[in-house]
Design an enzyme around this catalytic site. Structure first.
Site, short mmCIF file in Angstrom:
data_model
loop_
_atom_site.label_atom_id
_atom_site.label_comp_id
_atom_site.label_asym_id
_atom_site.label_seq_id
_atom_site.Cartn_x
_atom_site.Cartn_y
_atom_site.Cartn_z
NE ARG A 126 39.62 53.19 39.91
CZ ARG A 126 40.90 53.57 39.90
NH1 ARG A 126 41.80 52.94 39.17
NH2 ARG A 126 41.29 54.61 40.61
CB THR A 413 49.01 52.75 35.42
OG1 THR A 413 48.56 53.05 36.74
CG2 THR A 413 47.82 52.51 34.55
CB THR A 431 46.28 50.60 37.20
OG1 THR A 431 47.17 51.11 38.18
CG2 THR A 431 44.86 50.63 37.76
CD GLU A 433 47.76 54.09 42.92
OE1 GLU A 433 47.77 54.91 41.97
OE2 GLU A 433 48.52 54.17 43.89
CD GLU A 450 43.83 51.19 41.26
OE1 GLU A 450 44.24 52.31 40.95
OE2 GLU A 450 44.41 50.14 40.91
N GLY A 498 50.91 56.87 34.63
CA GLY A 498 51.50 58.10 35.15
C GLY A 498 50.69 58.78 36.24
N GLY A 499 49.78 58.04 36.93
CA GLY A 499 48.99 58.68 37.98
C GLY A 499 48.20 59.84 37.40
N1 GLY Z 1 45.78 54.24 39.99
C1 GLY Z 1 45.94 55.02 38.85
C2 GLY Z 1 44.68 55.64 38.40
O1 GLY Z 1 43.66 54.98 38.45
O2 GLY Z 1 44.64 56.77 38.01
#
Ligand code: GLY
Length: 591
Positions: A126, A413, A431, A433, A450, A498-499
């Site tokens: 991340r 993503t 991703t 973001e 992000e 999909g967020g």
């Molecule tokens: N930016 C998408 C997630 O990390 O959930």
């Protein structure tokens, strides 16, 4: 009475109706014309998806968001490479052909099943907040949250990319093929040009105004001032140069070398400048974290813990559902009530407690404690939607009081699932973001935004938010790369973009396969109905909208909208069966 009759009807025909609902989603134009150079067996995989059939193979399989990326992974697997090797090849092609979703400027989470040891391992790649970032990063001078896109577009939202380091680490641990060879297919496509897919062309067309912030991105996506068109050939020499340097120098070129310096200069000199520095890149680390596994009907559902909320939320939802009979299928109102309220309960906990556990205590054990979850599940024993939903009080060793998070997550993503011929399984969600991330482009790839996954509000009424910005912290994610285990063996790899709707998409596939007996392609194609602690979102132009009146009567606030998941799933049994989301351009392919 009408609902009772309809419930009885659906109980009788539950699985059949699940099947019909699955069949009812019209695939978005998959753009087969854009991929006509594919070998015949891969074109057949695209046909299978469009016909709603799973792809079947015996030895290895890869499922991802673009056939060109799948081909790169398939070639590696066919040559005897591991899922780790294939993952590298797939990701670097995705960064070229689906640049709006993921790439070397972003971050990712990997869930890995190691066939040699039987272990499930998770790696956290991340992005991190710069050391110079403060909790006020996304606030105006009065401390009020910025508007979402005022925060996103430009340098401010860019976190330290983790994907290059993660790819190098994956290869170091489990790769068997020569590193440079894995970057070669993407490098060749970047040099010679690739065919622009319909989805990429459409999304560029819709984002011209925001992309204009970056002269580099504008020149790339709008050569001669015109947005790129589907079917056109697009070359990316800057990306080819990046891959050449990555092949020769490894991840160091990002975390102390020229590409890293270029990233920092781009962020600091952009409009809406950011505070990312060379030091942030130099100290970046991929972190191995304990896999979070939650039981569901004789399975173990394993995924990524904090800073992702994915595995905890999916595990909580499934735990709340386990005591209820879902066999009536996805068109049954009571089943949807249970799924919707189980999700609302999990999202209430997520908003209060989930954040980067290296920075704030997170009660993961308490949130997944069977006794706690039994109490939450008991709340669902009703005929109506819950009138009020709030975070629970799991037991934990810390007397923390948190205010609820207010981050905004829009769908973007990409997800990659791979099984190799040794039996290793990779489930990676990746991703930058938002679609096109921060819109800043350097070295032929887009930089993430992000940091907007942090809560813009740092405090409420003097109470801090767990997911506030802090220097070096990782923003909370919803990404839920998952491996489902049974009797110590993997039976399914699943994940989606999909967020925060990712959590609902992944949960539905697991329920569809385990409770509704659907095959993976049917499970992926099934119309969506997703609740994130707000409206109950029903997928437009699908049978889900028929639930609208009933759910409203039960007390839910209902909305109808496009729900563009990008599920890529592989079921592992006597053979391998792959499903790819008809809402996007990907395929599953294996031999
Ligand atoms: N930016 C998408 C997630 O990390 O959930």
């Amino acid at each position: 009475m009408r609902f009772l009759l309809s419930a009885i009807f659906v109980v009788l025909v539950g699985t059949a109706q699940a099947q019909q609902a699955a069949d009812a989603v019209e695939p978005e134009a998959a753009g087969i014309g854009a991929f006509e150079s594919l070998p015949a067996d891969m074109a057949a995989a695209l046909d299978a998806k469009e016909a709603g059939r799973p792809v079947v193979a015996s030895d290895w399989m890869v499922a991802a968001a673009n056939p060109l990326a799948v081909k790169a992974g398939a070639d590696v697997l066919a040559a005897g490479g591991t899922a780790a090797d294939a993952l590298v090849a797939v990701q670097v092609v995705l960064g070229l052909v689906e640049p709006q979703s993921s790439g070397l400027g972003g971050g990712a989470f990997l869930v890995w099943y190691d066939a040699a040891t039987g272990d499930v391992i998770t790696l956290d790649g991340r992005e991190t907040a710069p050391l110079a970032a403060t909790p006020r990063l996304f606030q105006d001078p009065e401390g009020e949250p910025l508007k979402f896109f005022d925060a996103v577009v430009g340098g401010r939202s860019v976190g330290t990319p983790g994907t290059p380091a993660l790819l190098a680490e994956i290869h170091r641990r489990w790769g068997t093929q020569e590193w440079g060879s894995l970057l070669e297919p993407a490098l060749t496509l970047a040099q010679d040009g690739f065919t622009v897919s319909p989805r990429l062309a459409k999304l560029v067309e819709e984002d011209l105004e925001r992309l204009a912030i970056s002269p580099v991105a504008s020149a790339y996506f709008m050569p001669d001032g015109e947005a790129i068109k589907a079917g056109a050939t697009l070359k990316n020499p800057a990306y080819a140069a990046t891959l050449k340097a990555f092949a020769e120098q490894g991840a160091t070129v990002f975390y102390g070398g020229k590409i890293g310096h270029d990233i920092v200069a781009t962020v600091q000199n952009a409009e809406n400048a950011g505070v990312l520095s060379d030091v942030d890149l130099a100290i970046y680390q991929v972190k191995e974290r304990e896999a979070i596994c939650a039981p569901y009907r004789g399975h173990e559902v394993c995924g990524m813990g904090p800073p992702s909320s994915g595995a905890v939320a999916v595990g909580q939802i499934l735990a709340a559902l386990e005591g209820y009979d879902l066999s009536a299928g996805p068109q049954d109102l009571n089943v949807r009530r249970l799924m919707g309220d189980a999700a609302r309960l999990a999202f209430a906990d997520r908003g209060r407690y989930l954040a980067d556990s290296d920075y704030v205590p997170v009660p993961v054990t308490g949130l997944l404690d069977p006794a706690y979850l039994a109490g939450r599940a008991a709340l669902l024993d009703s005929e109506m939607a819950l009138e009020e939903v709030s975070a629970g009080e799991p037991t934990w060793d810390h007397a923390m009081i948190w205010a609820d998070d207010e981050s905004i997550e829009l769908p973007s993503t990409s997800h990659i699932s791979i099984v190799d011929s040794m039996g290793n399984v990779a489930s990676m969600t990746t991703t930058i973001e938002n679609g096109f991330g921060s819109r800043l482009m350097v070295g032929g790839f887009l930089l993430n935004n992000e940091l907007t996954d942090f809560s813009f509000r740092s405090h409420k009424d003097g109470i801090p938010v767990a997911n506030r910005v802090e220097p070096g912290k990782r923003p909370r994610s919803s990404m839920a790369p998952t491996i489902v285990m049974k009797d110590g063996k993997p039976v399914m790899a699943v994940g989606s973009p999909g967020g925060s709707r990712i959590i609902g998409y992944v949960t539905q596939v697991i329920v569809a396969v385990i409770d509704w007996g659907l095959d993976v392609q049917q499970a992926v194609s099934l119309p969506h109905a997703v609740n994130r602690f707000g409206t109950y979102d029903l997928e437009q132009d699908t049978p889900s909208v028929e639930l609208s009146d009933g759910l409203t009567t039960m007390g839910f606030e209902v909305a109808t909208r496009g729900l563009t998941s990008g599920l890529h799933v592989i079921a592992i049994g006597d053979d391998l069966r792959g499903g790819a989301d008809p809402r996007r351009e990907g395929i599953a392919f294996g031999r």
